[in-house]
Design a protein around this motif. Sequence first.
Motif, PDB file in Angstrom:
ATOM      1  N   PRO A  68      -8.080  14.087  23.443  1.00 28.87           N
ATOM      2  CA  PRO A  68      -8.803  13.217  24.368  1.00 28.87           C
ATOM      3  C   PRO A  68      -8.133  13.171  25.738  1.00 28.87           C
ATOM      4  O   PRO A  68      -6.919  13.348  25.861  1.00 28.87           O
ATOM      5  CB  PRO A  68      -8.712  11.842  23.711  1.00 28.87           C
ATOM      6  N   MET A  69      -8.965  12.915  26.730  1.00 21.76           N
ATOM      7  CA  MET A  69      -8.519  12.699  28.104  1.00 21.76           C
ATOM      8  C   MET A  69      -7.316  11.756  28.204  1.00 21.76           C
ATOM      9  O   MET A  69      -6.337  12.038  28.894  1.00 21.76           O
ATOM     10  CB  MET A  69      -9.720  12.058  28.824  1.00 21.76           C
ATOM     11  N   ALA A  95       3.781   9.096  42.995  1.00 24.57           N
ATOM     12  CA  ALA A  95       2.595   8.240  42.861  1.00 24.57           C
ATOM     13  C   ALA A  95       1.730   8.701  41.688  1.00 24.57           C
ATOM     14  O   ALA A  95       1.644   9.903  41.411  1.00 24.57           O
ATOM     15  CB  ALA A  95       1.788   8.284  44.153  1.00 24.57           C
ATOM     16  N   PRO A  96       1.094   7.759  40.986  1.00 21.64           N
ATOM     17  CA  PRO A  96       0.261   8.131  39.826  1.00 21.64           C
ATOM     18  C   PRO A  96      -0.839   9.120  40.176  1.00 21.64           C
ATOM     19  O   PRO A  96      -1.227   9.934  39.345  1.00 21.64           O
ATOM     20  CB  PRO A  96      -0.354   6.807  39.386  1.00 21.64           C
ATOM     21  N   ALA A  97      -1.309   9.066  41.430  1.00 22.48           N
ATOM     22  CA  ALA A  97      -2.429   9.945  41.806  1.00 22.48           C
ATOM     23  C   ALA A  97      -2.108  11.407  41.537  1.00 22.48           C
ATOM     24  O   ALA A  97      -2.976  12.171  41.107  1.00 22.48           O
ATOM     25  CB  ALA A  97      -2.776   9.754  43.280  1.00 22.48           C
ATOM     26  N   TYR A  98      -0.822  11.816  41.766  1.00 24.07           N
ATOM     27  CA  TYR A  98      -0.466  13.222  41.547  1.00 24.07           C
ATOM     28  C   TYR A  98      -0.574  13.603  40.082  1.00 24.07           C
ATOM     29  O   TYR A  98      -1.051  14.681  39.751  1.00 24.07           O
ATOM     30  CB  TYR A  98       0.949  13.499  42.072  1.00 24.07           C
ATOM     31  N   PHE A  99      -0.127  12.688  39.204  1.00 28.05           N
ATOM     32  CA  PHE A  99      -0.228  12.976  37.771  1.00 28.05           C
ATOM     33  C   PHE A  99      -1.697  13.084  37.362  1.00 28.05           C
ATOM     34  O   PHE A  99      -2.071  13.935  36.557  1.00 28.05           O
ATOM     35  CB  PHE A  99       0.449  11.870  36.953  1.00 28.05           C
ATOM     36  N   VAL A 100      -2.500  12.205  37.944  1.00 25.95           N
ATOM     37  CA  VAL A 100      -3.930  12.235  37.618  1.00 25.95           C
ATOM     38  C   VAL A 100      -4.534  13.560  38.067  1.00 25.95           C
ATOM     39  O   VAL A 100      -5.268  14.211  37.318  1.00 25.95           O
ATOM     40  CB  VAL A 100      -4.656  11.049  38.291  1.00 25.95           C
ATOM     41  N   ILE A 101      -4.186  13.990  39.287  1.00 27.21           N
ATOM     42  CA  ILE A 101      -4.739  15.251  39.793  1.00 27.21           C
ATOM     43  C   ILE A 101      -4.293  16.419  38.911  1.00 27.21           C
ATOM     44  O   ILE A 101      -5.098  17.278  38.559  1.00 27.21           O
ATOM     45  CB  ILE A 101      -4.322  15.479  41.267  1.00 27.21           C
ATOM     46  N   VAL A 102      -3.000  16.428  38.524  1.00 26.03           N
ATOM     47  CA  VAL A 102      -2.515  17.510  37.659  1.00 26.03           C
ATOM     48  C   VAL A 102      -3.308  17.538  36.359  1.00 26.03           C
ATOM     49  O   VAL A 102      -3.805  18.591  35.928  1.00 26.03           O
ATOM     50  CB  VAL A 102      -0.998  17.341  37.365  1.00 26.03           C
ATOM     51  N   THR A 103      -3.486  16.364  35.726  1.00 27.95           N
ATOM     52  CA  THR A 103      -4.198  16.322  34.451  1.00 27.95           C
ATOM     53  C   THR A 103      -5.623  16.836  34.593  1.00 27.95           C
ATOM     54  O   THR A 103      -6.071  17.686  33.825  1.00 27.95           O
ATOM     55  CB  THR A 103      -4.260  14.880  33.916  1.00 27.95           C
TER      56      THR A 103
END
Lengths: 234, 236
Positions: A68-69, A95-103
């Motif tokens: 799952p996502m 910043a969390p945004a980078y982890f989100v973009i990577v995922t």
Amino acid sequence: MGKVFDWHLIFDFIPTLLEYLMITLQVLFYATVIGLVLGLILAVIRLFRVPVLSQLVVVFLSFIRGTPMLIQLFLVFYGLPALLLVFGVDISRMAPAYFVIVTYALRDGAIFSEIFRSAIKGVDYGQTEAAMSVGMSPMQSFFRIVLPQSASIAFPNVANSVISSLKDTSLAFTIGLMDMMGRGEALIAATAHALEVYIAMSIIYYAVVLILEQAAKVFEKRANRHKAPVVVLD
Amino acid sequence: MQLDYPFIWEAFKEILTALPLTLMLTFVPLIVGFLIGLGVALARIYRVKGVYHVANGYVSFVRGTPIVMHIMLIYFGLPLLLDSLAKRYDWSFNINGVPITIFVLIALSLSAGAYLSEIIRSGIVAVPSGQIEAGYSVGMTKFQVMTRIILPQALAQSIPNLTNVTVGFLQASSIAFLVSVKEITGTAQIVASSNLKFLEAFIAAGLLYWGVTIVIELIASRIDRRATAYNQGGIG
């Protein structure tokens, strides 16, 4: 909860939430762009059956499809810093945004690569033969003849998958991204009007999805106008 | 990388106890959703007056909003709705006694209904009209043609799509952890935070989901081979 439902609040919340829609869209944009590049690389690896890499890609695709996502978000959020620390890079304060973009880029890359692969296979082999017969190298024939044609086959599926990624970004707040959903959670904590916030967010998501769907339709029509049906006069 | 490998196995064993709940959160919505989806698909194909527009709106809205929204809207909205109805009609009924899992099941069922209705609809539309005419020509009623000719073929052709939705809803069930249901992801979260080993716990949960997905796909491809055996052509 515990407060009386007040539908006026829905309209008060919408402008506040809309300000944060930009972050959702930015994350979506970067993830899509990286995902397109990654997807193309993965598709080429599988199409040309690059040894070892090709098998690794299959495992990667299966993993992305099989988990799952949320789990993927957590794995990147906790795993990426640990992995990079081995190489002496400390990103735990990123910043969390980078982890989100990577995922999302990894996920999109996997999905796009399957779309590209079937689109590239969907181009008539006669096209490749024609390219070869005018003296193009396999590289030239792939990049100049097959790839551009496959793009129009792939487009509707890519558009659908971007739209479903947009819906998936609603889970990114779990690792601390302050996007629309993150702001919504904060609003709920502050006002205790959960239902109104969720209704407001549903309206926004629904509107954005409808707009993107229409935009994809218009774009598709334009991109395929050279393929207008042949009019047979009788 | 500093990974506590034995702990992954420990976490895996603990998370495994949540598998039945996850499977329930996957298959109950799919079964209920299938019934909803069948009704909605038929209403849209036959353009049933009144129901048609509601069905269209339902499918469009559900497919246009994230599943987490459906869970939250039902989780916060349904109690409010039922409470106000209970007050108006003097029902003796306490919404607080209803377990959260029920709300999640309702939300996921509604969500699955919309996705499945599209699959069923495309399956039905794909059945060649010659089949339907042949059914009528041997004197079958409309109902007989639907249940004996159209649906079996439509469903057999839809198996790959149905598999995708099944895998999708297995994964969607992980969202239930946001309303603190202790399914796989929720349990992983608890194991992770009580041992402060986040990565290991989520690796274990990921492996479990991955395994279940592979099993679902294997079973589905078996079923697919059997169900479409009538349509394989050549020598069989």
